[in-house]
Design an enzyme around this catalytic site. Structure first.
Site, PDB file in Angstrom:
ATOM      1  N   ASP A 328       0.845  -1.192   0.000  1.00 45.85           N
ATOM      2  CA  ASP A 328       0.000   0.000   0.000  1.00 45.85           C
ATOM      3  C   ASP A 328       0.890   1.255   0.000  1.00 45.85           C
ATOM      4  O   ASP A 328       2.105   1.185   0.179  1.00 45.85           O
ATOM      5  CB  ASP A 328      -0.961  -0.026   1.193  1.00 45.85           C
ATOM      6  CG  ASP A 328      -2.220   0.802   0.939  1.00 45.85           C
ATOM      7  OD1 ASP A 328      -2.198   1.670   0.049  1.00 45.85           O
ATOM      8  OD2 ASP A 328      -3.227   0.605   1.651  1.00 45.85           O
ATOM      9  N   GLU A 527     -10.225   7.088   5.045  1.00 45.37           N
ATOM     10  CA  GLU A 527      -9.205   6.440   5.879  1.00 45.37           C
ATOM     11  C   GLU A 527      -9.235   6.949   7.317  1.00 45.37           C
ATOM     12  O   GLU A 527     -10.291   7.207   7.878  1.00 45.37           O
ATOM     13  CB  GLU A 527      -7.826   6.589   5.223  1.00 45.37           C
ATOM     14  CG  GLU A 527      -7.817   6.002   3.802  1.00 45.37           C
ATOM     15  CD  GLU A 527      -6.433   5.889   3.195  1.00 45.37           C
ATOM     16  OE1 GLU A 527      -5.443   5.688   3.900  1.00 45.37           O
ATOM     17  OE2 GLU A 527      -6.345   5.990   1.946  1.00 45.37           O
TER      18      GLU A 527
HETATM   19  C1  BGC Z   1      -5.118   3.172   0.503  1.00 48.72           C
HETATM   20  C2  BGC Z   1      -5.436   2.197  -0.575  1.00 48.72           C
HETATM   21  C3  BGC Z   1      -5.330   2.833  -1.916  1.00 48.72           C
HETATM   22  C4  BGC Z   1      -3.965   3.478  -2.067  1.00 48.72           C
HETATM   23  C5  BGC Z   1      -3.782   4.179  -3.384  1.00 48.72           C
HETATM   24  C6  BGC Z   1      -3.842   3.917   0.246  1.00 48.72           C
HETATM   25  O1  BGC Z   1      -3.680   4.917   1.194  1.00 48.72           O
HETATM   26  O2  BGC Z   1      -5.021   2.482   1.739  1.00 48.72           O
HETATM   27  O3  BGC Z   1      -6.731   1.673  -0.372  1.00 48.72           O
HETATM   28  O4  BGC Z   1      -5.563   1.893  -2.911  1.00 48.72           O
HETATM   29  O5  BGC Z   1      -3.782   4.417  -1.049  1.00 48.72           O
HETATM   30  O6  BGC Z   1      -4.523   5.333  -3.446  1.00 48.72           O
HETATM   31  C1  BGC Z   2      -3.391   9.887  -1.697  1.00 44.00           C
HETATM   32  C2  BGC Z   2      -4.207   8.654  -1.408  1.00 44.00           C
HETATM   33  C3  BGC Z   2      -3.497   7.835  -0.442  1.00 44.00           C
HETATM   34  C4  BGC Z   2      -3.157   8.636   0.787  1.00 44.00           C
HETATM   35  C5  BGC Z   2      -2.407   7.825   1.774  1.00 44.00           C
HETATM   36  C6  BGC Z   2      -3.080  10.622  -0.415  1.00 44.00           C
HETATM   37  O1  BGC Z   2      -2.303  11.733  -0.657  1.00 44.00           O
HETATM   38  O2  BGC Z   2      -4.081  10.711  -2.578  1.00 44.00           O
HETATM   39  O3  BGC Z   2      -4.433   7.919  -2.552  1.00 44.00           O
HETATM   40  O4  BGC Z   2      -4.305   6.755  -0.126  1.00 44.00           O
HETATM   41  O5  BGC Z   2      -2.441   9.783   0.452  1.00 44.00           O
HETATM   42  O6  BGC Z   2      -2.081   8.526   2.932  1.00 44.00           O
END
Ligand code: BGC
Ligand code: BGC
Length: 638
Positions: A328, A527
């Site tokens: 991830d 998140e």
């Molecule tokens: C998330 C994932 C996601 C990835 C890419 C991460 O922070 O946990 O679910 O696919 O970012 O955006």
């Molecule tokens: C991104 C997300 C990612 C996240 C993780 C963001 O800046 O756009 O895709 O999941 O950071 O912390």
């Protein structure tokens, strides 16, 4: 013979690129030379191009695995490491792709090209591909994106209900259709790899990612994820089962850093972990899911991205997973090693095949190369990782058609009526009728209805996080609709005209109303930003305007119909008595008329709660928790 021709061709191209400034290869190659010193140990298209070998891997009559083996046998260690990297589009220049031979580029939440249109996307993806085609072995790269409830980064794409609502709808046939529709909209933008479905089995609604989970019930999660993933795979798009595993089981209070619960620790016996959290993966692997994303979370204290037992022994060896594991977003940095390089080695040795390192992809590549050279990473592990990645690329036809010129799509534009209709049907089926005293619902011909509350007329609020931006945004904050679609109010007015019901929003006319619709809910979030202590509708995660709407519900003498537009079963105990009818809408997405169809009785309620609804947050995890409603609860019109 074939080999000789290709060698001659390479030599010829090299010659051309040396003398002509406008061949694509030359343009990319010269920018290659200009890239920064951090990439020094990674392959350079200009110096390695003369060693080009056989192109026998281009024989499409061979099995994808065989083709991958043939290609792998010609690759340098640096080229192999390159395939194992994924950078973010905002940090990756096309020339970086040529220099590092990157296997993949991604858009995170809200990551869009300057022109967020089909043409803008195709242009961006194709220009990266051009840079990949300028590498020695011409290995196509793969573009990855979170199309987690529709192609949600892209303006005008259909935004489907978030997973929690899909769990309430629990309709595998529609999930298949959704998977196919999302695949079609993705293909229009030349993005073939989807970081979806999320197969989290969420247990605690305080988790900010609860809405990414279909249900707290493993069977529901498994069935829906399978249908959706098949809809994607049958239509040429690569789904990802995420987040492996136990992301939905983390214990409140164990969140990473100062997060309350997100990225925390799942504390279970192996038997329980397997039956609750691994079941969906086993079935998805059997169905041929090509990618699994490792979770940020831990199981009994061990981070999943360095968990060799679960990634390699269980997923790959026991379940027989043949695809590749991607880590991830920057997950490697949270592992137990002392340095970034050590963490990369830990992840790779545990079984991670591709590293999602939005900005540090070159460092990660160097760590892999150094790791192999110093004996920390067995080269066989790298070979296995690359074989898996290449096999998926062969399977999905990237080598035959890297620019996706022959890609078949059903639609030629985003947001077609046909796909909106699938989303609308899912909205209808996702609504859960919690209460309906005195049969306030369905609304009746000739009635006048006041519609109020912050979620009544706001596409952004209906869609939640992972829509247009990572965190999502209300129309109100955005200063206008975040994308094309229909609000709940728009839908009501549309049906109202047809049936003969007047919907109005002017509160000064409340005396005329036969009933009041109060649409309240949560602000968009994603998140850990959505982790909540108390699930309160009046706290920082509630929509501003909830308070006024709830006060009105309490004080008006009129029948009140509450619509709850939220990513989870929020705390409503103290308000339920003020509502004559209450409908849980979850986060329905862009097709708000699905709500109107059911409220007006054009369709019946069929949705069932996908998780138990706790009386309040203190009951979560209690031995005999007090529930407002059981999982599976949901009323219907007689
Ligand atoms: C998330 C994932 C996601 C990835 C890419 C991460 O922070 O946990 O679910 O696919 O970012 O955006
Ligand atoms: C991104 C997300 C990612 C996240 C993780 C963001 O800046 O756009 O895709 O999941 O950071 O912390």
């Amino acid at each position: 013979m074939k080999r000789l021709i290709s060698l001659l061709l390479v030599a010829f191209l090299l010659l051309c690129s040396a003398c002509s400034a406008d061949t694509p290869a030359s343009g990319e190659a010269s920018s290659t030379t200009a890239t920064s010193g951090t990439e020094s140990s990674l392959p350079d298209a200009e110096t390695t191009v003369t060693t080009s070998g056989s192109d026998d891997y281009m024989d499409a009559s061979l099995a994808p695995e065989r083709r991958a083996e043939l290609l792998l046998s010609q690759m340098t260690l640096e080229e192999k490491a390159g395939q194992m990297l994924q950078g973010a589009f905002y940090a990756v220049k096309a020339s970086d792709l040529t220099a590092n031979g990157l296997g993949s580029v991604l858009s995170g939440g809200g990551g869009v090209p300057s022109s967020n249109t089909i043409e803008g996307w195709q242009k961006m993806v194709d220009s990266y591909q051009k840079a990949s085609m300028a590498t020695r072995l011409k290995i196509p790269f793969l573009y990855g994106i979170d199309a987690v409830h529709g192609h949600n980064n892209v303006y005008g794409a259909v935004v489907f209900p978030q997973n929690i609502g899909l769990g309430a709808a629990n309709d595998p046939d529609l999930m298949y259709q959704m998977g196919a529709a999302v695949a079609d909209e993705m293909k229009l933008t030349h993005t073939l790899w989807n970081f979806s479905p999320c197969v989290a089995v969420a247990q605690d609604p305080r988790w900010g990612r609860t809405y990414e989970s279909y249900s707290s019930d493993t069977e529901i999660v498994t069935a829906l994820a399978l249908s959706y993933a098949k809809g994607q795979m049958d239509n040429g798009v690569i789904p990802t089962a995420k987040h492996y595993a136990g992301d939905g089981g983390t214990v409140f209070g164990t969140g990473e850093g100062d997060y309350l619960i997100d990225r925390g620790d799942t504390e279970l016996s192996e038997a329980d972990f397997r039956s609750i959290h691994l079941k969906a993966y086993k079935d998805l692997v059997d169905a041929g899911v090509p990618v699994v994303m490792a979770s940020f979370s831990s199981i009994n204290g061990v981070k999943m991205s360095e968990n060799k037992y679960y990634l390699t022994d269980v997923l790959k060896n026991e379940f027989g997973f043949k695809g590749f594991v991607v880590s991830d977003w920057e997950a490697v940095s949270g592992l137990s090693g002392d340095s970034f390089a050590e963490n990369v080695c830990l992840a790779v040795n545990a079984g991670v095949d591709m590293l999602m390192e939005p900005t540090r992809y070159a460092d990660a590549g160097k760590a892999i190369v150094d790791g192999v050279n110093s004996g920390v990473i067995p080269e066989a592990r790298v070979d296995d990782a690359v074989l898996r990645i290449l096999t998926v690329k062969f399977e999905y036809g990237l080598f035959e058609d890297p620019y996706m010129k022959n890609l078949q799509t059903k639609e030629t534009k985003l947001g077609s009526d046909e796909y909106r209709a699938i989303a609308e049907k899912l909205v209808e089926k996702s609504l859960v009728l919690l209460k309906n005293e005195g049969d306030v619902l369905p609304l009746k011909k000739g009635q006048k209805i006041l519609v109020t509350g912050p979620a009544a007329d706001d596409i952004g609020a209906q869609c939640g996080g992972w829509t247009k931006t990572w965190q999502g945004i209300t129309d109100k904050e955005n200063g206008g609709p975040i994308t094309e679609g229909t609000t709940i109010l728009d839908g009501l007015k549309e049906y109202g005209k047809e049936i003969g019901i007047e919907f109005f929003t002017d509160k000064s006319r409340i005396d005329e109303a036969d009933a009041v619709i109060c649409a309240i809910g949560e602000k968009p979030y994603a998140e850990y930003e959505g982790d909540s202590e108390d699930l309160s509708l009046l706290g920082s995660l509630g929509l501003s305007g909830n308070k006024d709407a709830l006060t009105l519900a309490q004080t008006t003498g009129k029948p009140v119909i509450a619509l709850i537009v939220a990513g989870r079963e929020v705390n409503i105990s103290q308000y339920l008595g003020d509502f004559d009818a209450a409908v849980m809408c979850f986060l329905p997405g862009s097709e708000g008329e699905g709500v109107a169809a059911v409220l007006t009785g054009k369709a019946n309620f069929t949705g069932k709660l996908p998780m138990p609804w706790y009386q309040d947050a203190s009951q979560i995890g209690a031995e005999n928790p007090k529930l407002l409603f059981e999982k599976g609860y949901g009323l219907a019109y007689a």
